[in-house]
Design an enzyme around this catalytic site. Structure first.
Site, PDB file in Angstrom:
ATOM      1  CG  ASP A 133     -94.112   3.629 -25.960  1.00 40.64           C
ATOM      2  OD1 ASP A 133     -93.382   2.613 -25.918  1.00 40.64           O
ATOM      3  OD2 ASP A 133     -93.547   4.800 -25.655  1.00 40.64           O
TER       4      ASP A 133
HETATM    5  C1  BGC Z   1     -90.290   3.770 -26.240  1.00 39.33           C
HETATM    6  C2  BGC Z   1     -90.648   3.315 -27.584  1.00 39.33           C
HETATM    7  C3  BGC Z   1     -90.174   2.105 -28.147  1.00 39.33           C
HETATM    8  C4  BGC Z   1     -90.683   1.175 -27.005  1.00 39.33           C
HETATM    9  C5  BGC Z   1     -90.098  -0.426 -27.416  1.00 39.33           C
HETATM   10  C6  BGC Z   1     -90.482   2.707 -25.189  1.00 39.33           C
HETATM   11  O1  BGC Z   1     -89.947   2.471 -24.039  1.00 39.33           O
HETATM   12  O2  BGC Z   1     -90.851   4.892 -25.460  1.00 39.33           O
HETATM   13  O3  BGC Z   1     -90.365   4.701 -28.368  1.00 39.33           O
HETATM   14  O4  BGC Z   1     -90.377   1.755 -29.247  1.00 39.33           O
HETATM   15  O5  BGC Z   1     -90.182   1.377 -25.818  1.00 39.33           O
HETATM   16  O6  BGC Z   1     -89.001  -0.531 -27.373  1.00 39.33           O
END
Ligand code: BGC
Length: 737
Positions: free
Chosen positions: A264
């Site tokens: 993530d």
């Molecule tokens: C979130 C993810 C997301 C990623 C990219 C993160 O903060 O937890 O779900 O896909 O950002 O934007």
């Protein structure tokens, strides 16, 4: 330009040839996902790509810029490897669909599949190859903001929605130019963050993980999902980003996943904050060794992996093994042959009327009728003098909901607009009442320009309150549109309370006191503890965040052109303090029904306000002739359960037949009820349909905490079939050795 699918042998051959020609720096760059727009200070994406390429670019939503960066990758970078452009396309790209929690409320996997197929087609037309979805976290704590992104509390419903979303995003041909690569996230357990607080640690037993939290991920793999995203938080004190048990032993070892795993955002860098890694080197080494292929946005891989190989801490083989599945995806998708996107395509695709139809249909099927006293709904179209009241009635943001695509400008048909379109000859008065705002502003608010407006002063709010009362006073029927703003659920959007925020309930009470019929339409991304409304407001429609066609769908339902048939995919607690609250619990002492142990709290009943699976219709249904094919089966065999569902009312409608089981004893204590099958059926007045379910080893086995393995016990089972998780039509069977 459609390319034919390559065989896996051809894919492997091309990947090996590429690897042979790549420098270490280029390999490391394939393991990095870099920000295209808002990112760390440092060299821009173009510069990195020119020098060493990049696995992927995210947080960019601009077709011309995709093409510019891709041209650098193809023509100027050393090995000419195309970049995967990735973005969060969670519930639509241009045509915004209901939020995933709402789609789950349809209890119809076809809704999930069709919605994500349109999302994929539009996103791909813009140049996006890869979406960070579906989000598969089971969530049993309604305070957790991200409950809106998933399918709710149940692994059976969640697995069906997971597979359907993967099919919608990816289709069955990786070279299909109307599809995108999907990403099953957040692996795993994120939905159980302590206290419902986003990013907080998770402690889950292996049995909980395997029986409840893993199944949607396994379903996604079965459906062919190409990538996974690891979760942010600590899982049993090991960050999911660097959790070898999760990423290696379970995901690859047991489940045979052969795609790649991305962290993530900033997850590898976070290993320091988590008190796990000593420094960037340590973080990079341990995440890679745990099985994490791609570092999203933290630069820790880019900065450390080459050094780690050069000083012998990591081998080149380890790097190659991590790069291989990323290159394989690019080869399979045909990106080497078709790296660019026609910059005129999106507008054509986005204009397709079928997409809007799909959006309206999905919204109609997702809505849940929570109350309809004395058949107030559906309303007559000859209704005179309607007032529409509430801060969300004309809010495009609240209608489209949480997780807007980066840079997207909301363009929804609001509830007010939908009602006006439905009743062109009727004067509809409107007053928003006081606005609602988060007490603590959203940290991502700066990315969302449309929501940045000055907050009302208390005096302005009071004036708006009075105007709303006056507007309601002049009407014969009041439709109130209340709930939560888009930024009140989603990431970084947990809440302690589940009450209607701001002065909404006060307004609802004041208007209800006028004695006119009141219809409450809820726009929200999580369960709300609308206790007062549930007793005093005659008609309540849970419309969720229904997407860009949402206003039409609400009007279709309120005026009877569509009969609602959605069911809650989550329990609605009476109070935020009751979370986590879910139906599939184990019990100690006597069941809630006992006169002595009626509630686990002395200050309020522990029963839900609305149970899992609940939803009304404009017609009525009866379940009868519940039949189990055998009273006794051997472990490993299956029984068939059948039931007749009859529409006993006056209009056509949909019912969701739900099958729950309870294993009465076993190696472990088993939940009081577990959903094991469901089917949404459409029935004309008087019509009956026989619905059948199969219960075999897949449904009856579970991971036993006491045995430390999968077991199927010889035991007696109760089962119930009906319209929600409190179904009373009961039968049973026995499993013997
Ligand atoms: C979130 C993810 C997301 C990623 C990219 C993160 O903060 O937890 O779900 O896909 O950002 O934007």
């Amino acid at each position: 330009m459609r390319k034919t699918k390559k065989s896996e042998a051809e894919v492997a051959k091309q990947v090996n040839a590429l690897l042979e020609g790549m420098s270490l720096a280029e390999k490391v760059a394939q393991l990095a996902q870099i920000g295209g727009a808002a990112w760390n200070d440092g060299p821009g994406a173009g510069e990195i790509i020119r020098e060493q390429g990049a696995g992927s670019v995210l947080w960019l939503n601009d077709t011309a810029e995709f093409n510019r960066l891709q041209k650098i990758a193809m023509e100027e970078s050393p090995s000419g490897i195309p970049v995967l452009f990735a973005l969060d396309v969670i519930h639509g790209y241009r045509t915004i669909f209901p939020v995933p929690l709402a789609v789950a409320a349809s209890w119809d996997p076809a809704v999930a599949e069709r919605s994500q197929a349109v999302a994929a087609k539009e996103a791909r037309a813009a140049g996006i190859h890869w979406t960070f979805g579906p989000m598969l976290d089971i969530a049993r704590d309604a305070r957790w903001g991200r409950i809106v992104e998933g399918a709710g509390e149940d692994p059976c419903l969640g697995s069906a929605m997971a597979a359907a979303q993967v099919r919608g995003f990816q289709g069955d041909d990786p070279t299909d130019p109307q599809r995108v690569l999907a990403c099953a996230k957040h692996f795993a357990g994120y939905g159980a963050s302590e206290g419902g607080r986003d990013y907080d640690p998770v402690d889950l037993s292996e049995a909980q993980l395997r029986n409840v939290y893993f199944p949607p991920f396994q379903a996604a793999i079965k459906a062919g999902v190409g990538s996974f995203m690891s979760a942010y938080m600590d899982l049993n004190n090991v960050p999911a980003t660097s959790n070898r048990w999760l990423l290696q032993d379970v995901l690859r070892g047991e489940w045979g996943f052969d795609g790649f795993v991305v962290s993530d955002a900033f997850g590898v860098g976070n290993l320091l904050t988590q008190g796990f890694a000593k420094d960037g080197r340590d973080a990079a080494q341990r995440a890679l060794e745990a099985g994490l292929n791609m570092d999203m946005a933290s630069s820790v891989y880019l900065e450390n992996l080459a050094d780690l190989v050069e000083d012998g801490s990591l081998s080149l083989d380890q790097i190659d093994a991590m790069v291989r599945p990323i290159l394989a995806v690019k080869v399979r998708m045909g990106l080497f042959e078709n790296p660019y996107t026609d910059e005129t395509l999106l507008e054509k695709v986005a204009a397709e009327p079928e997409s809007r139809e799909a959006g309206r249909w999905a919204a109609q099927r997702s809505m849940v009728l929570l109350r309809n006293q004395d058949g107030l709904l559906p309303l007559s179209k000859t209704q005179q003098k309607i007032a529409v009241i509430g801060p969300l009635a004309d809010s495009m943001e609240a209608t489209e909901g949480s997780w807007m695509v980066f840079g997207h400008t909301p363009a929804a048909v609001t509830v007010l607009e939908g009602l006006r379109a439905k009743l062109p000859g009727t004067a509809i008065a409107y007053a928003p009442g006081p606005e609602i705002n988060r007490d603590v502003p959203h940290p991502f608010g700066e990315f969302n320009t449309s929501e940045r407006k000055p907050i009302q002063t208390p005096e302005e709010a009071e004036a708006a309150f009075q105007t709303a009362l006056e507007t309601a006073a002049g009407a014969e029927l009041v439709i109130m549109v209340l709930g939560e703003n888009a930024d009140m659920s989603g990431e970084f959007a947990s809440r302690g309370s589940l009450d209607l925020p701001g002065r909404q309930e006060e307004l609802l009470k004041a208007i209800s006191a006028m004695g006119k019929p009141v219809v409450l339409v809820l726009l929200n991304g999580r369960p709300l503890s609308i206790n007062w409304a549930a007793e005093h407001v005659p008609a309540i429609l849970e419309a969720w965040q229904p997407g860009s066609q949402g206003g039409h769908a609400v009007a279709d339902i309120l005026f009877g052109d569509v009969n609602p048939g959605g069911k809650l995919p989550v329990t609605f607690p009476r109070n935020g303090n009751h979370a986590p609250l879910y139906y599939a619990r184990t019990l100690t002492h006597l069941p809630e029904e006992s006169p002595r142990y009626r509630s686990r709290y002395w200050d309020s009943p522990t029963t839900p306000l609305y149970p899992f699976g609940f939803g009304l219709s404009y017609t009525t249904f009866a379940f009868s002739h519940l039949h189990v094919s055998a009273a006794q089966i051997k472990a490993g065999a299956s029984v068939t359960v059948s039931v007749d569902v009859t529409n006993t009312g006056q209009v056509a409608g949909d019912e969701v037949a739900q099958l729950y089981i309870h294993q009465k004893w076993g190696s472990d204590s088993r939940p009081r009820r577990e959903l094991k099958g469901f089917a949404r059926v459409t029935l004309q007045p008087g019509e009956s349909e026989t619905v059948t379910f199969s219960l075999g080893p897949d449904e009856l086995r579970y991971w036993s905490a006491s045995a430390g393995r999968w077991v199927q016990d010889a035991a007696t089972f109760d089962l119930w079939v009906g319209s929600d998780s409190t179904a009373t039509l009961q039968a049973g069977f026995e499993v013997v050795e």
